[in-house]
Motif scaffolding. Structure first.
Motif, PDB file in Angstrom:
ATOM      1  N   SER A 284      54.440  42.249  -4.939  1.00 17.07           N
ATOM      2  CA  SER A 284      55.179  42.859  -4.736  1.00 17.07           C
ATOM      3  C   SER A 284      55.956  43.339  -6.281  1.00 17.07           C
ATOM      4  CB  SER A 284      56.499  42.359  -4.707  1.00 17.07           C
ATOM      5  OG  SER A 284      56.359  42.000  -3.010  1.00 17.07           O
TER       6      SER A 284
ATOM      7  N   GLN B  38      50.054  47.264  -0.459  1.00 16.08           N
ATOM      8  CA  GLN B  38      49.042  47.330   1.509  1.00 16.08           C
ATOM      9  C   GLN B  38      49.156  45.729   2.474  1.00 16.08           C
ATOM     10  OE1 GLN B  38      45.695  49.095   3.093  1.00 16.08           O
ATOM     11  NE2 GLN B  38      45.245  49.442   0.871  1.00 16.08           N
ATOM     12  N   GLU B  39      48.759  45.439   1.254  1.00 14.75           N
ATOM     13  CA  GLU B  39      48.043  43.654   1.893  1.00 14.75           C
ATOM     14  C   GLU B  39      49.119  42.983   1.724  1.00 14.75           C
ATOM     15  OE1 GLU B  39      45.779  41.080   2.726  1.00 14.75           O
ATOM     16  OE2 GLU B  39      44.765  43.164   1.655  1.00 14.75           O
ATOM     17  N   GLU B  40      50.415  42.915   1.592  1.00 19.46           N
ATOM     18  CA  GLU B  40      51.420  42.327   1.735  1.00 19.46           C
ATOM     19  C   GLU B  40      52.216  42.661   2.905  1.00 19.46           C
ATOM     20  OE1 GLU B  40      54.845  41.330  -1.835  1.00 19.46           O
ATOM     21  OE2 GLU B  40      53.097  43.414  -2.165  1.00 19.46           O
TER      22      GLU B  40
ATOM     23  N   ARG C 286      49.873  43.898   5.070  1.00 17.78           N
ATOM     24  CA  ARG C 286      48.842  43.683   6.448  1.00 17.78           C
ATOM     25  C   ARG C 286      49.115  42.494   6.792  1.00 17.78           C
ATOM     26  NH1 ARG C 286      43.847  46.105   7.237  1.00 17.78           N
ATOM     27  NH2 ARG C 286      43.795  47.450   5.182  1.00 17.78           N
ATOM     28  N   GLN C 287      49.067  41.522   5.815  1.00 17.90           N
ATOM     29  CA  GLN C 287      49.815  40.168   5.869  1.00 17.90           C
ATOM     30  C   GLN C 287      50.972  40.122   6.620  1.00 17.90           C
ATOM     31  OE1 GLN C 287      49.902  38.233   2.411  1.00 17.90           O
ATOM     32  NE2 GLN C 287      47.630  38.428   1.408  1.00 17.90           N
ATOM     33  N   LEU C 288      52.542  40.835   6.286  1.00 12.05           N
ATOM     34  CA  LEU C 288      53.514  41.016   7.877  1.00 12.05           C
ATOM     35  C   LEU C 288      52.572  41.282   8.974  1.00 12.05           C
ATOM     36  CD1 LEU C 288      55.991  43.018   5.458  1.00 12.05           C
ATOM     37  CD2 LEU C 288      56.079  40.830   5.584  1.00 12.05           C
TER      38      LEU C 288
ATOM     39  N   ALA D 208      50.658  40.912  10.018  1.00  9.34           N
ATOM     40  CA  ALA D 208      49.221  39.301  11.008  1.00  9.34           C
ATOM     41  C   ALA D 208      50.518  38.449  11.321  1.00  9.34           C
ATOM     42  CB  ALA D 208      48.050  39.175  10.115  1.00  9.34           C
ATOM     43  N   THR D 209      51.487  38.352  10.207  1.00 14.29           N
ATOM     44  CA  THR D 209      52.429  37.493  11.643  1.00 14.29           C
ATOM     45  C   THR D 209      52.402  36.600  12.554  1.00 14.29           C
ATOM     46  OG1 THR D 209      54.227  37.705   9.954  1.00 14.29           O
ATOM     47  CG2 THR D 209      52.944  36.704   8.707  1.00 14.29           C
TER      48      THR D 209
ATOM     49  N   TRP E  33      47.920  53.228   3.059  1.00 11.77           N
ATOM     50  CA  TRP E  33      47.646  52.394   4.517  1.00 11.77           C
ATOM     51  C   TRP E  33      45.894  52.477   4.970  1.00 11.77           C
ATOM     52  CZ3 TRP E  33      48.901  48.254   5.637  1.00 11.77           C
ATOM     53  CH2 TRP E  33      48.618  47.982   7.747  1.00 11.77           C
TER      54      TRP E  33
END
Length: 125
Positions: free
Chosen positions: A2, A13-15, A17-19, A21-22, A102
Motif C-alpha cells: 500500500s 494487485q497483490e493486496e 488478490r489477498q483480499l 482470497a480471504t 489486473w
C-alpha cells in the motif's frame, strides 16, 4: 504494498488478490466503471455501481464499513474514493492501476449491477 495518493490509500494487485482470497465481507469491493466495460470483463463477484451514480447512493453506503473501488485505470475509482472521503467516509481505498493491471480471474456479462431500486441484475437478467 500500500501507498497513499492524495489522502487515499492505494491497494496494489497483490493486496487485492489477498483480499479476494480471504473471502472476508470487508473490505467491500465496488467496480465504478460503465456497464459496457463491466460486461466486457470484471472481477467475479464484484458489484458495479457506475461512477456517475455514486452520489445517489451516498446514503446507502455503510459509513462504518471499508471499501475498495475499482475502475479501468485507477483514476475514476480514485475520484470516487476522494469524493466519499469528502462526504465523511473514512475507510475508502483505491485499486491502483485498475483493471488494466489486473491479472487474475475475470468474468464477462452483467453479473451484479446495483440499481437505484436495489434491484440486482445477475448474469444479464
Amino acid at each position: 504494498m500500500s501507498f497513499e495518493e492524495e489522502g487515499i490509500v492505494q491497494v496494489d494487485q497483490e493486496e487485492l488478490r489477498q483480499l479476494l482470497a480471504t473471502g472476508a465481507k470487508e473490505p467491500i469491493l465496488v467496480d465504478v466503471r460503465e456497464l459496457d466495460e463491466y460486461a466486457e470483463a470484471h472481477i467475479p463477484g464484484v458489484p458495479l455501481i457506475p461512477m456517475n451514480t455514486i452520489p445517489s447512493f451516498l446514503d446507502d453506503f455503510d459509513r462504518n464499513a471499508s471499501y475498495v473501488f475499482i475502475c479501468r485505470s485507477g483514476k475514476r475509482s480514485q475520484n470516487v474514493a476522494r469524493y466519499l472521503k469528502e462526504q465523511g467516509m473514512t475507510n475508502v481505498r483505491n485499486f491502483a492501476g485498475g483493471m488494466l493491471s489486473w491479472q487474475g480471474e475475470v468474468k464477462d456479462g452483467l453479473e451484479w449491477v446495483v440499481k437505484h431500486t436495489d434491484e440486482l441484475y445477475e448474469d444479464g437478467k
